[in-house]
Design an enzyme around this catalytic site. Structure first.
Site, short mmCIF file in Angstrom:
data_model
loop_
_atom_site.label_atom_id
_atom_site.label_comp_id
_atom_site.label_asym_id
_atom_site.label_seq_id
_atom_site.Cartn_x
_atom_site.Cartn_y
_atom_site.Cartn_z
N GLU A 247 -13.98 -9.14 0.22
CA GLU A 247 -14.54 -7.79 0.08
C GLU A 247 -14.81 -7.47 -1.39
O GLU A 247 -14.54 -6.37 -1.87
CB GLU A 247 -13.58 -6.75 0.67
CG GLU A 247 -13.15 -7.07 2.09
CD GLU A 247 -12.31 -5.96 2.73
OE1 GLU A 247 -12.66 -5.55 3.84
OE2 GLU A 247 -11.34 -5.52 2.10
N CYS B 207 -10.17 2.27 7.37
CA CYS B 207 -10.24 3.00 6.10
C CYS B 207 -11.52 3.82 5.98
O CYS B 207 -11.52 4.91 5.40
CB CYS B 207 -10.13 2.04 4.93
SG CYS B 207 -11.28 0.67 4.99
N CYS B 208 -12.63 3.28 6.50
CA CYS B 208 -13.92 3.91 6.24
C CYS B 208 -14.14 5.23 7.00
O CYS B 208 -14.59 6.20 6.39
CB CYS B 208 -15.07 2.94 6.52
SG CYS B 208 -15.07 1.48 5.47
N CYS C 142 -16.50 2.32 2.16
CA CYS C 142 -15.51 2.87 1.23
C CYS C 142 -15.86 2.56 -0.22
O CYS C 142 -15.51 3.34 -1.12
CB CYS C 142 -14.12 2.31 1.53
SG CYS C 142 -13.34 3.06 2.97
N ASP D 67 0.74 -0.78 -7.66
CA ASP D 67 0.32 -1.01 -6.28
C ASP D 67 -0.88 -1.95 -6.24
O ASP D 67 -1.76 -1.87 -7.10
CB ASP D 67 -0.04 0.32 -5.62
CG ASP D 67 -0.13 0.20 -4.10
OD1 ASP D 67 0.88 0.48 -3.44
OD2 ASP D 67 -1.19 -0.20 -3.59
N GLY D 68 -0.91 -2.81 -5.25
CA GLY D 68 -2.04 -3.73 -5.11
C GLY D 68 -3.36 -3.02 -4.93
O GLY D 68 -4.42 -3.58 -5.25
N HIS D 69 -3.32 -1.82 -4.42
CA HIS D 69 -4.56 -1.06 -4.20
C HIS D 69 -4.51 0.23 -5.01
O HIS D 69 -3.78 1.15 -4.68
CB HIS D 69 -4.73 -0.73 -2.72
CG HIS D 69 -6.15 -0.38 -2.35
ND1 HIS D 69 -6.92 0.49 -3.09
CD2 HIS D 69 -6.94 -0.81 -1.33
CE1 HIS D 69 -8.11 0.59 -2.53
NE2 HIS D 69 -8.16 -0.18 -1.46
N HIS E 65 0.81 -1.23 0.00
CA HIS E 65 0.00 0.00 0.00
C HIS E 65 0.84 1.28 0.00
O HIS E 65 0.34 2.33 0.39
CB HIS E 65 -0.96 0.04 1.22
CG HIS E 65 -2.11 -0.92 1.13
ND1 HIS E 65 -1.98 -2.27 1.35
CD2 HIS E 65 -3.42 -0.72 0.87
CE1 HIS E 65 -3.15 -2.86 1.22
NE2 HIS E 65 -4.04 -1.96 0.93
N GLU F 212 -19.15 -2.41 1.52
CA GLU F 212 -18.25 -1.59 2.34
C GLU F 212 -18.52 -0.11 2.12
O GLU F 212 -18.75 0.34 0.99
CB GLU F 212 -16.80 -1.94 1.97
CG GLU F 212 -15.79 -1.22 2.84
CD GLU F 212 -14.35 -1.57 2.50
OE1 GLU F 212 -14.13 -2.65 1.92
OE2 GLU F 212 -13.46 -0.76 2.80
N HIS G 102 -11.92 -7.10 -5.44
CA HIS G 102 -12.12 -6.17 -4.32
C HIS G 102 -12.80 -4.90 -4.83
O HIS G 102 -12.26 -4.19 -5.67
CB HIS G 102 -10.74 -5.86 -3.74
CG HIS G 102 -10.76 -5.10 -2.46
ND1 HIS G 102 -10.71 -3.73 -2.41
CD2 HIS G 102 -10.81 -5.52 -1.19
CE1 HIS G 102 -10.73 -3.34 -1.15
NE2 HIS G 102 -10.79 -4.41 -0.38
#
Lengths: 658, 658
Positions: free
Chosen positions: B326, B419-420, B344, B212-214, B162, B342, B274
């Site tokens: 997710e 995160c949320c 987010c 990046d993975g996200h 991340h 979620e 995701h």
């Protein structure tokens, strides 16, 4: 390490007439029914599954256990290799081997095993016993994951370490081998482990006041007590049952419920958490009740079984809704998409129900055993005996298998967490024990399997042979082969079989079934024959209206077999679009050449709803007209347990009905 | 570490008329609509939510970020503390702080912020900027998780680290602060990070060919390009978009789909994996298209939006079905039990849809923004602004909250993976930017929020004020405050509002809406008023028949608000047992004293199905009669977003209909 030169030669079992199954009751005063002493499955669906298990699954299991590193890790623990620990391992890897060994043990007692296969399995067994003896520490400790990764550590990481879980499966394999063949090699290893457990755990000073995160050792210790007469094993089982539910395992992100550590079993009002853990625990609770006589345990087991079955069991007998924690959902939370239904949970459910059947004598437990065996359990194994499924969905949508979602639903040769494959093997290998029970008033045929069984009847024993092509044909012929005089021959009438009929030597029996059992008491003589005819008309089933996932839908069943629609049999339309006409006929249809020829295929009527021509939002005013019924189609259904053996594609059990 | 004495004093923004929102387009040739330059929310539901955000959430956020160790970890990275690394951290912990800083930045631009609050937020900001500057390495690297746990490591653990995700949120906070206040403190830090990213990544020798993975940095880098004019940031964003989908992230137990790394975005035919990652990526793809002009990116974003909305979006606007990853489920896999949704992901969906609205000018994107804001997003925050929900269920069964299942559904002050909460804060703090857009032919009011907005209209600017009590009342008064001459004033007519009417200065407008927009073009003068009346009759909604989870059920909606039944309002019967009479009246009912008084409560008619008297098996022959309809009841429904604010109990949106 133990000196491997002390290996005793296998003995031949001296008393074959003694009961040899996976449960041998010591105190029979607390069970309504008792295990058969001998059983043999000779023909039909289960004989074929067991043949494949013997010829294919057990030998490929040897290969997989080597490829996956289970043997390597034990060799590392034994100091037979230098080098780094096996990094791909998981804490419970030894148990895969133990379950496979248990399957070997039961199979070696199978009279249909030929000499060549016997020699091969014995070689597997000898090699395995040697590495276990070599790996076992002086004090009896044996758990290769801890020995390799945490040398000298004992019973500290109880929540996740699976040390007692592994010990339990070792004990069960050892008991099976000793009970069937009188071979004590594994039993000697297992007793040293069990003695260490007995010395280490307890509430006194210097003892570990703890339990294992995964129940299993409870049943195993009761069985070890039964096999050896050593009461300290029974005491240890009681300790582990009693101490569960007091939070000893500490926190967990899923809550203590995950481990059934949220409430003592006597106080629990619902099955909770990881479903395999829950049913393994309850099987152990039932075992403990039988030998220990604590009626609060019996009551808890019965109460929890009913809660589980009435609100948390799929029509396949599968249990466990959630993927994330492999757990039971809320009552009536039985989503078909993403149903988890782990194969091991189906096996645990059978173990639990079978024990409750013996304790209570109530037919509903046998009904669930049957349903689970033919559906939730059997779906876990491919027809060729080489691929397994871990999570058994009741519905797979179009595109799922090619898409990005988890692929738990594809059949695979083995798994990183390979609990299910050898669990399937040991269940199939011991299946003859789950068919007939004896008791004070007679013999009960509770599953309909071709073969022969001997069971205690009062003070004597009766022997029956069963001829049937069930579940494809509803006729079950039970022939008396040996009779101790006057006794009741009882057959189960499944809960779906209201119009079953029975004859004795050709004469109709007018007695009605009582709570799922039909008993004919007479002076049975060899050659007498009771014929049970079960109605196998296909039937549509609906779910309790509280099961949101099944609303306005039906399942198609025939006898104990739950059917599904598979894309491969229904080309030309998507299963997502299909609606069944429940007033239409359901006929027997030709069986696909790629399925076993005895499998009964069904054809139902329905239609295909047209897809909306256009639209970005899938929700509309409820008062708008529904899309018109589309093309009329014949829908082909196959038994759920054969799904996924031909191509990977869509499948569903519950289907919208009109 | 950076010398903190070089801190520049905050500048006051010199050109307040310049567009200051979360997206500032450099190249406007590729968007049908452009952002408003100024906006202010003055009254109604959103003003109240923003007040609570300012007064409660942001300040408690400071406390939570300290309690949870986010500040501590940065201080460890800065060498300001000795001792062990903060073990409770997760790789993305810095991003929680950045999102909260972004919320501070937007809030500091809020004209309704008083001096005392301004001083407090500025102190938060200064403290935060100082620790970030102190923690930043000489080469610009700043990621406290890696600095503390893997000192010197750079961009190696890309799949899960991340680092670029955190960099992206830092950039967005920095851009917000610079864009609104001209304050460059964070921007200087962020540019050093971005410059390091630009130097480190790429396909040339010595560069890291990775992503990046996200996703997140893609949008952020485009925004940083917009703020600074530095094209290397735009080039880096393009690199990260282009390189995704080539398997650079390596395997994953959920498959490459989890990361959207299974296929390049231009080739993907469905949203996968995701859900937050997917919509963040697509927001970045949309941003890149606007500045870069690659129409294959625009086409991919539009195609994937439609696939997502038509088959993978809940009636609440929520997205993401699966808990375990997710992730999006299969098409039409929209189970209400265990819906993930979620918070987010709802935010990411709004980000993505809002960009697509500007690009295409199509009203459906605004429709989804509205639905998501009032339902899937707003449910993520408690009414008191102090508790959050991570996964937003559409159904919670009786007993769930007390039971052993995961408790993701309880509102909590903070999360280990938090995160949320700050994502909610930054969204509420910038919400005025999501209401009005300008364009060549006029100004569009696409959300109905009380306040005033200025937007580009041709070569000039128009200002409107909006007066409304929407969503509780359907009347929306749009008053022209400043007009550059003749232009089109456009209001959105939501897809559920077929009978909407419009007047201008009291005269009916006979024009019909065209694809969701109703435009009145005239020489608008200050004081002119357009009044939109939206029909707010409660309506029952059904789902596409392929959504198995909603079969034979309805949702109750009123305007953009999705309603739910909560146990606290429906005492005396279980929600599991309730059936709605869709032909019965639905009336406005008194609102519970524990809810905000402006919330509209509804009362529908239905009945309660009796529970089966007895039975162990919840499946029955489909031809057996259904249980009789039980007691007739009035069912009380409240807006979904207020659920779980009073007691923890059962709740459902989709309810069986008769």
């Amino acid at each position: 390490m133990t000196d491997t030169t002390t290996l005793a030669a296998p003995e031949t079992r001296s008393s074959p007439e003694e009961q040899s199954g996976p449960v041998r009751l010591v105190d029979r005063s607390r069970t309504a029914l008792v295990p058969a002493t001998r059983g043999r499955i000779t023909d039909g669906l289960w004989a074929e599954r067991r043949r494949v298990n013997r010829e294919v699954s057990l030998t490929t299991g040897w290969d997989r256990l080597h490829e996956a590193g289970n043997f390597l890790n034990l060799e590392l623990a034994a100091g037979q290799h230098e080098g780094t620990p096996y990094v791909g391992s998981l804490p419970f890897l030894d148990s895969d081997l133990y379950k496979w060994l248990e399957a070997l043990a039961w199979t070696l007692a199978d009279p249909d095993l030929d000499a060549q296969a016997t020699a091969q399995l014995e070689e597997f067994l000898t090699t395995s016993a040697q590495v276990l003896e070599a790996a076992q520490a002086e004090d009896g400790y044996l758990d290769s994951w801890f020995q390799v990764n945490f040398p000298g550590e004992r019973f500290v990481q109880l929540a996740w370490g699976h040390e007692l879980y592994c010990a339990g499966h070792l004990i069960q394999a050892a008991v099976a081998l000793h009970r069937t063949r009188g071979d004590a090699r594994l039993l000697d290893v297992a007793r040293r482990v069990a003695d260490l457990v007995v010395r280490s755990f307890g509430s006194g000073p210097g003892r570990v006041d703890g339990i294992d995160g995964h129940p299993e050792v409870e049943s195993a210790l009761v069985e070890l007590y039964r096999e050896t007469g050593e009461r300290s094993y029974l005491d240890a089982a009681r300790f582990f049952v009693d101490r569960r539910g007091h939070g000893l395992l500490g926190g967990h992100s899923f809550g203590g419920h995950y481990f059934q550590d949220h409430a003592p079993v006597r106080e629990a009002t619902s099955v909770e958490g990881h479903s395999v853990r829950q049913v393994y625990l309850l099987a152990g609770v039932a075992d403990l009740y039988v030998e220990d006589g604590d009626e609060t345990l019996r009551d808890a087991a019965g109460r929890l079984w009913h809660e589980m079955v009435a609100t948390k069991t799929y029509v396949t007998g599968g249990i466990g809704t959630h993927h994330s924690d492999e757990a039971f959902g809320d009552p009536y939370e039985l989503t078909n998409e993403r149903s988890y239904c782990e194969t091991c949970a189906a096996i645990g459910s059978v173990m639990f129900s079978w024990r409750m059947l013996m304790i209570t004598g109530e037919a509903r437990y046998a009904d669930l055993v049957e349903r689970t065996l033919y559906n939730g359990f059997l779906a876990g194994l491919s027809l060729d005996g080489q691929r397994y499924i871990y999570a058994n969905p009741l519905q797979v949508r179009e595109g799922h298998m090619a898409g990005g979602n988890d692929r738990d639903y594809a059949r695979k040769p083995w798994f990183k967490c390979a609990c299910c494959p050898p669990n399937v093997m040991r269940t199939l290998a011991s299946l003859e024990h789950y068919v007939v029970l004896g008791g004070a008033d007679g013999l009960r045929v509770h599953q309909f399997v071709a073969g022969s069984w001997t069971a205690p009847v009062g003070d004597g024993e009766a022997t029956v042979s069963v001829e049937t092509d069930y579940p494809w044909d509803g006729r079950v012929r039970v022939r008396v082969e040996d009779s101790p005089g006057t006794w009741g021959l009882t057959v189960r009438v499944p809960h779906w079989a209201a119009s079953a009929t029975v004859t004795v030597n050709g004469d109709a029996v007018t007695a009605e079934p009582v709570e799922g059992w039909l008993t004919v008491t007479r002076a049975w003589a060899p050659g007498d024959e009771l014929v049970l005819d079960l109605p196998l008309e296909p039937r549509f089933t609906r779910a309790d209206s509280r099961v949101d996932a099944d609303r306005a839908s039906v399942a198609l069943e025939r006898g104990p077999v739950v059917y599904c629609f598979e894309a491969v049999d229904n080309a030309g339309h998507r299963l997502d679009d299909v609606v069944i006409d429940v007033t239409g006929p359901v006929a027997v249809a030709p069986t696909d050449a790629d399925l076993p020829s005895d499998v009964v295929t069904l054809a139902a009527q329905g239609h295909v709803r047209p897809r909306p021509a256009e639209g970005w939002w899938p929700y509309a005013d409820a008062s708008a007209p529904e899309p018109a019924a589309g093309e009329t189609v014949t829908l082909t259904a196959v038994p759920y347990y054969v799904w996924g053996n031909r191509t990977e594609g869509a499948m569903r059990i519950w289907t919208p009905a009109e």
